[in-house]
Write an enzyme that holds these catalytic residues in place. Structure first.
Site, PDB file in Angstrom:
ATOM      1  N   ASN A 393       1.356   9.780  -3.752  1.00 43.07           N
ATOM      2  CA  ASN A 393       0.132  10.477  -4.115  1.00 43.07           C
ATOM      3  C   ASN A 393       0.321  11.988  -4.017  1.00 43.07           C
ATOM      4  OD1 ASN A 393      -2.422  11.379  -4.587  1.00 43.07           O
ATOM      5  ND2 ASN A 393      -3.419  10.186  -2.994  1.00 43.07           N
ATOM      6  N   ASP A 394       0.296  12.525  -2.816  1.00 41.99           N
ATOM      7  CA  ASP A 394       0.360  13.977  -2.658  1.00 41.99           C
ATOM      8  C   ASP A 394       1.573  14.605  -3.339  1.00 41.99           C
ATOM      9  OD1 ASP A 394      -1.974  14.008  -1.205  1.00 41.99           O
ATOM     10  OD2 ASP A 394      -0.964  13.798   0.725  1.00 41.99           O
ATOM     11  N   VAL A 395       2.687  13.877  -3.350  1.00 42.53           N
ATOM     12  CA  VAL A 395       3.920  14.461  -3.900  1.00 42.53           C
ATOM     13  C   VAL A 395       3.879  14.607  -5.417  1.00 42.53           C
ATOM     14  CG1 VAL A 395       5.336  13.651  -1.997  1.00 42.53           C
ATOM     15  CG2 VAL A 395       5.121  12.244  -4.041  1.00 42.53           C
TER      16      VAL A 395
END
Lengths: 464, 102
Positions: A393-395
């Protein structure tokens, strides 16, 4: 065995350990490297037996305990699932730490056996080295236990913070230095025990404020600590093998921590001081939640992929949780049969430890030359037809490039949004670890696949 | 004036840090997990200290306060040595190149 001869053999085993790490520069040479490591260890242990030269009853017990430990270790090594590697490594670090503490204790209680003087009159240098080894070992132990509990899910991954935490930690760290000084002056065994207890406490306090997704940094850091603890004991025992190994492991862990911090664009101190992810979300997130999201099913995803000529897969921690790596490889096999080019893109901090995703993909028989690091593959997204994000997700969040207000601004991210279409396998729209919304969810060309990663991949395979 | 042997050990230590630095940077990122497990295994060479502590006892007194800690440390380190090397071996055996059989 003469002291000089055994010193040469210890040096040899130190060199073999260097070669063991050197072997890891490529998968082909790595297996040989591991063998060098094993030979180095056999040499070190055998030389110790020969140089002590005491083959009485005690020797039998040493072998018995060696065997018991060996069997437990071998059993764990064969049984552990690859998804549990972070926990295993954290657990192993705790054992190195505790072993260092125990060796320091026996050296303190019976310095004669190590040629360090007599109880109450231990050589100053040895006493300092011993204290460092014991303190760092104790910190490694309790810190790793907390990391283990957090990774295992026994303890919540959420950071635990309280008022005055940093002040308390600073005071304890200062007290460790003061205790070491007093111990060296007085040689008092009470101070030695207090030093060890306080070190256990600080290890515990240092790790509780660090959140679950920062575990890659924590594990690397504890790896480094276990090395410094070993080096401290190595100086006490005047043992070259131990000094070399300690230095190698210490710098290895430090480098890994650095790589992980860079992968998150955060400073080491920022991670260590902890509490990330507990910060409140910025207000503009609320507005974004009203945005429309395109969601699809396995059939849609299969259709998109079937018509693609190249697909890039972006795995993350969610893939490990869902144990979806094998299902994923089956899907990729089917894609390849349809002459679709598939590669994998790994972000440095994907997963819970350095290289976590690579091991899982290797376990699922994915050839390592199809797996690429961020810098190697990031330009390819623009030319790819489909990006299949599974459990990450964040990456992938483009906000890291566009919004200076964002907590992850400046973090290197995979340019997933440049693909013609993005398939995002996720259980819900909930934000990732950093607690921020992912713009990617609302993009024109993104299709959300709300499901368990493993089940979704299997369904897609059926529909291909 | 004679140089204290400590200085020699310190030299070894400092040089090893540099060796470690360059060697570890050359490790491919895909092998970072095996790197951690193998460093774990080799740092358990601390077992040599544990063996010395355990063998300091004599036949009349196999279990002294100090040797008991030695035996405990041997067990812990042995778990790590065997566990660390074997799990590394298991992981490394999984890394395969693309088959070129087509």
């Amino acid at each position: 065995m003469s002291a000089n001869l055994s010193a040469i053999f210890y040096l040899l085993s130190g060199v073999l350990f260097i070669l063991a790490l050197r072997g890891l520069s490529s998968p082909e040479t790595s297996r040989k490297g591991n063998l060098f490591g094993i030979i180095g260890m056999v040499i070190a242990v055998s030389v110790t037996f020969l140089s002590v030269g005491n083959f009485s009853t005690g020797f039998i017990f040493v072998l018995v305990f060696l065997l018991v430990g060996g069997l437990i270790g071998a059993f764990i090594a064969y049984k552990i699932p690859m998804t549990a590697m972070p926990e295993l490594v954290a657990g192993f670090h705790s054992l190195v730490g505790l072993a260092a503490v125990f060796v320091a204790i026996s050296a303190f209680v019976n310095p004669g056996a190590f040629n360090l003087g007599e109880p109450g009159n231990i050589k100053l240098a040895s006493l300092i080295e011993m204290s460092i080894g014991a303190a760092v070992g104790a910190i490694t132990f309790s810190g790793s236990v907390i990391a283990f509990l957090k990774l295992q899910g026994i303890m919540s991954g959420a950071p635990i913070t309280f008022k005055g935490q940093h002040l308390l930690n600073a005071l304890i760290l200062i007290s460790i230095i003061v205790l070491t000084y007093l111990l060296c002056v007085s040689q008092s065994s009470n101070l030695f025990w207090i030093l060890i207890t306080v070190s256990f406490l600080i290890g515990f306090l240092l790790i509780i404020p660090i959140g679950g997704a920062d575990m890659p940094v924590v594990i690397s850091m504890l790896n480094s600590y276990s090395g410094w603890a070993a080096a401290g004991i190595g100086f006490t025992l005047e043992n070259t093998a131990l000094i070399i190994t300690g230095a190698l492991v210490g710098s290895s862990g430090a480098i890994l921590s650095y790589i992980m911090c860079k992968g998150m664009n955060r400073s080491f101190f920022n991670v260590i001081l902890g509490g990330f992810g507990a910060t409140e979300q910025t207000s503009n997130n609320q507005n974004k939640e009203q945005k429309p999201v395109k969601s699809g099913n396995a059939d849609d995803a299969a259709f998109l992929m079937k018509n693609a000529s190249s697909v890039i897969i972006v795995p993350g921690y969610g893939m490990a949780v869902a144990q979806a790596q094998h299902a994923l490889r089956e899907m990729v096999d089917t894609l390849k049969k349809n002459d679709i080019k598939v590669s994998y893109a790994i972000h440095p901090v994907a997963g819970r430890m350095p290289g976590h995703m690579n091991v899982l993909l290797a376990e699922a028989n994915v050839p390592y030359d199809e797996v690429f690091e961020l810098e190697e593959i990031n330009n390819d997204f623009a030319n790819a037809d489909v990006a299949f994000v599974i459990g990450a997700n964040d990456v992938t969040n483009p906000v890291a490039k566009t919004d200076p207000q964002s907590p992850i601004y400046g973090m290197p991210v995979l340019d997933v949004e440049k693909c013609k279409s993005v398939l995002f396998v996720k259980r819900s729209l909930s934000p990732g670890y950093a607690g921020i919304d992912n713009d990617l969810f609302y993009k024109e060309n993104t299709l959300m696949l709300f499901a368990d990663a493993k089940k979704m991949t299997e369904d897609i395979t059926k529909n291909l | 004036m004679e140089i204290d042997p400590f200085i020699f050990r310190l030299s070894i230590f400092i040089l090893s840090i540099f060796v470690g630095y360059y060697v570890v940077w050359s490790v491919t990122p895909s092998l970072h997990t095996p790197l951690m497990s193998v460093t774990n295994a080799i740092s358990s060479v601390i077992i040599v200290g544990a063996i010395i502590a355990a063998l300091a006892s004599n036949d009349n007194e196999v279990f002294t306060f100090s040797s008991i800690y030695g035996y405990l440390a041997i067990t812990l380190a042995a778990i790590n040595i065997f566990g660390g090397f074997l799990v590394t071996q298991r992981m490394l055996a999984m890394y395969k190149k693309k088959k070129k059989d087509k």
